[in-house]
Design a protein around this motif. Structure first.
Motif, PDB file in Angstrom:
ATOM      1  N   ARG A   1       0.940  -1.254  -0.183  1.00  0.00           N
ATOM      2  CA  ARG A   1       0.057   0.400   0.116  1.00  0.00           C
ATOM      3  C   ARG A   1       1.087   1.038  -0.020  1.00  0.00           C
ATOM      4  NH1 ARG A   1      -5.468  -0.827   1.152  1.00  0.00           N
ATOM      5  NH2 ARG A   1      -5.999  -3.074   2.076  1.00  0.00           N
ATOM      6  N   GLN A   2       0.601   2.176  -0.807  1.00  0.00           N
ATOM      7  CA  GLN A   2       1.187   3.578  -0.938  1.00  0.00           C
ATOM      8  C   GLN A   2      -0.038   4.100   0.736  1.00  0.00           C
ATOM      9  OE1 GLN A   2      -0.537   5.461  -3.861  1.00  0.00           O
ATOM     10  NE2 GLN A   2       0.778   4.782  -5.276  1.00  0.00           N
ATOM     11  N   GLU A   3       1.389   5.784   0.815  1.00  0.00           N
ATOM     12  CA  GLU A   3       1.343   5.673   2.219  1.00  0.00           C
ATOM     13  C   GLU A   3      -0.265   6.314   2.679  1.00  0.00           C
ATOM     14  OE1 GLU A   3       3.883   8.997   2.758  1.00  0.00           O
ATOM     15  OE2 GLU A   3       5.373   7.751   2.666  1.00  0.00           O
ATOM     16  N   ASP A   4      -1.120   6.945   1.711  1.00  0.00           N
ATOM     17  CA  ASP A   4      -2.510   7.356   1.021  1.00  0.00           C
ATOM     18  C   ASP A   4      -3.051   5.793   1.419  1.00  0.00           C
ATOM     19  OD1 ASP A   4      -2.218   5.964  -0.968  1.00  0.00           O
ATOM     20  OD2 ASP A   4      -2.753   8.030  -1.964  1.00  0.00           O
ATOM     21  N   GLY A   5      -2.792   4.541   1.219  1.00  0.00           N
ATOM     22  CA  GLY A   5      -3.727   3.380   1.700  1.00  0.00           C
ATOM     23  C   GLY A   5      -3.983   3.055   0.205  1.00  0.00           C
ATOM     24  N   LEU A   6      -4.063   3.620  -0.402  1.00  0.00           N
ATOM     25  CA  LEU A   6      -4.278   2.845  -1.830  1.00  0.00           C
ATOM     26  C   LEU A   6      -3.136   1.572  -2.032  1.00  0.00           C
ATOM     27  CD1 LEU A   6      -5.091   5.839  -4.121  1.00  0.00           C
ATOM     28  CD2 LEU A   6      -6.384   4.569  -2.860  1.00  0.00           C
ATOM     29  N   ILE A   7      -4.104   0.562  -2.353  1.00  0.00           N
ATOM     30  CA  ILE A   7      -3.209  -0.747  -2.980  1.00  0.00           C
ATOM     31  C   ILE A   7      -2.305  -0.233  -4.976  1.00  0.00           C
ATOM     32  CG2 ILE A   7      -2.881  -2.927  -3.671  1.00  0.00           C
ATOM     33  CD1 ILE A   7      -5.555  -3.356  -1.578  1.00  0.00           C
ATOM     34  N   ASP A   8      -1.272  -0.557  -4.653  1.00  0.00           N
ATOM     35  CA  ASP A   8      -0.731  -0.504  -5.363  1.00  0.00           C
ATOM     36  C   ASP A   8       0.432  -2.050  -6.153  1.00  0.00           C
ATOM     37  OD1 ASP A   8       1.830  -0.943  -3.741  1.00  0.00           O
ATOM     38  OD2 ASP A   8       2.435   1.616  -4.776  1.00  0.00           O
ATOM     39  N   ALA A   9       0.645  -2.619  -5.390  1.00  0.00           N
ATOM     40  CA  ALA A   9       0.758  -3.969  -6.131  1.00  0.00           C
ATOM     41  C   ALA A   9       0.136  -4.925  -4.939  1.00  0.00           C
ATOM     42  CB  ALA A   9       2.499  -3.795  -5.688  1.00  0.00           C
ATOM     43  N   ILE A  10       0.273  -6.183  -5.918  1.00  0.00           N
ATOM     44  CA  ILE A  10      -0.426  -7.777  -5.307  1.00  0.00           C
ATOM     45  C   ILE A  10       0.323  -8.249  -5.472  1.00  0.00           C
ATOM     46  CG2 ILE A  10      -2.066  -8.786  -4.576  1.00  0.00           C
ATOM     47  CD1 ILE A  10      -3.782  -7.159  -5.793  1.00  0.00           C
ATOM     48  N   ARG A  11       1.037  -9.254  -4.270  1.00  0.00           N
ATOM     49  CA  ARG A  11       2.092 -10.482  -4.638  1.00  0.00           C
ATOM     50  C   ARG A  11       1.441 -11.980  -4.399  1.00  0.00           C
ATOM     51  NH1 ARG A  11       7.344 -11.327  -5.583  1.00  0.00           N
ATOM     52  NH2 ARG A  11       8.082 -13.683  -5.060  1.00  0.00           N
ATOM     53  N   ILE A  12       1.108 -12.591  -5.760  1.00  0.00           N
ATOM     54  CA  ILE A  12       0.207 -13.696  -5.369  1.00  0.00           C
ATOM     55  C   ILE A  12       1.070 -15.315  -6.453  1.00  0.00           C
ATOM     56  CG2 ILE A  12      -1.549 -12.905  -6.074  1.00  0.00           C
ATOM     57  CD1 ILE A  12      -1.175 -12.955  -8.811  1.00  0.00           C
ATOM     58  N   LEU A  13       0.975 -16.273  -5.647  1.00  0.00           N
ATOM     59  CA  LEU A  13       1.580 -17.824  -6.227  1.00  0.00           C
ATOM     60  C   LEU A  13       0.351 -17.968  -6.320  1.00  0.00           C
ATOM     61  CD1 LEU A  13       3.340 -19.600  -5.018  1.00  0.00           C
ATOM     62  CD2 LEU A  13       2.056 -20.438  -3.455  1.00  0.00           C
ATOM     63  N   ARG A  14       0.285 -18.648  -7.936  1.00  0.00           N
ATOM     64  CA  ARG A  14      -0.922 -19.723  -8.534  1.00  0.00           C
ATOM     65  C   ARG A  14      -0.821 -20.954  -7.569  1.00  0.00           C
ATOM     66  NH1 ARG A  14      -1.901 -20.288 -14.463  1.00  0.00           N
ATOM     67  NH2 ARG A  14      -3.069 -22.744 -14.455  1.00  0.00           N
ATOM     68  N   LEU A  15      -1.444 -21.949  -7.134  1.00  0.00           N
ATOM     69  CA  LEU A  15      -1.222 -22.736  -6.691  1.00  0.00           C
ATOM     70  C   LEU A  15      -1.998 -24.117  -7.716  1.00  0.00           C
ATOM     71  CD1 LEU A  15      -3.211 -22.086  -3.692  1.00  0.00           C
ATOM     72  CD2 LEU A  15      -1.321 -22.362  -3.660  1.00  0.00           C
ATOM     73  N   ALA A  16      -3.433 -23.768  -9.248  1.00  0.00           N
ATOM     74  CA  ALA A  16      -3.493 -24.887  -9.379  1.00  0.00           C
ATOM     75  C   ALA A  16      -3.790 -24.272 -10.701  1.00  0.00           C
ATOM     76  CB  ALA A  16      -5.525 -24.259  -9.308  1.00  0.00           C
TER      77      ALA A  16
END
Length: 71
Positions: free
Chosen positions: A56-71
């Motif tokens: 998240r940025q300092e203002d709380g907005l999400i700027d990146a998401i890290r994912i793991l592929r399971l299927a």
């Protein structure tokens, strides 16, 4: 709105990780990217991915998401 989470998921191999980020060249902004977190959570509920990190940025907005592929 583009399904960014699914686009990234389809390019991944099972067991790999990736960052989901807005791409300015495709018209994404941090503000429009906020819905991607909900898309990723739905995919996690379906057992397709695991969400490992949400940046998240300092203002709380999400700027990146890290994912793991399971299927």
């Amino acid at each position: 709105m583009r399904d960014i989470a699914m686009e990234v998921y389809e390019k991944m191999k099972v067991g790999s990780t990736a960052w989901i980020r807005p791409i300015a060249a495709k018209g994404d902004t941090v503000e429009t990217f906020q819905g991607v977190h909900e898309q990723a959570r739905q995919m996690a509920d379906e057992g397709l991915i695991a969400i490992s990190t949400v940046k998240r940025q300092e203002d709380g907005l999400i700027d990146a998401i890290r994912i793991l592929r399971l299927a």
